[in-house]
Design a protein around this motif. Structure first.
Motif: not given
Length: 154
Positions: A23-50
């Motif tokens: 929220a400090f990075l982009s105060p006007g952005d729509d907030r991501c849902t917790t479920a979507r954030a958790a899924e995206n963290i999982r997806r990012i971690s599946q990319i080797e080194g990421s």
């Protein structure tokens, strides 16, 4: 600058705290849902080194960035990395935490044989640009983008 930052990769359980920090990075952005954030963290971690990297003090997330390692067909097939979504809590800025996190992100990229790490910012604030230069990044290229969403307002 000395600091007692702990650096680790994010997991799904960090989603709400990360979303609060973003929220400090982009105060006007729509907030991501917790479920979507958790899924995206999982997806990012599946990319080797990421990873979504976190900088914490006393178990409080104060800074974060996302490192993506991208396979490559040039430079002998060595990958390159991109850092995005770098933000430090306003009350923790100027203490070296963000720089320590960027150093850790670069170390991770080098450990994954990346030949370069790229970082871009939409900010034109002298303090932001000075921060990245102080962290060892050089303003060296011309960037272009095609946006689907409007730029964030500073």
């Amino acid at each position: 600058m000395q600091n007692d930052i702990q650096i680790r990769t994010a997991s799904a359980k960090d989603s709400d705290a990360l979303l609060d920090l973003y929220a400090f990075l982009s105060p006007g952005d729509d907030r991501c849902t917790t479920a979507r954030a958790a899924e995206n963290i999982r997806r990012i971690s599946q990319i080797e080194g990421s990873a979504v990297l976190l900088g914490l003090q006393q178990d409080k997330i104060l800074t974060t960035c996302t490192l993506i390692v991208i396979p490559n067909l040039t430079r002998g097939g060595r990958p390159y990395a991109v850092i995005e979504n770098m933000v430090t809590h306003p009350e923790a800025r100027g203490k070296g935490l963000g720089t320590s996190l960027l150093d850790a992100a670069c170390d991770r990229a080098w450990d994954n044989d990346c030949y370069k790490v790229m970082l871009s910012t939409g900010s034109t604030r002298p303090s932001t640009l000075s921060f990245y230069e102080g962290a060892g990044f050089e303003q060296s290229r011309t960037g272009f983008e095609k946006r689907r969403l409007p730029k964030r307002v500073e």
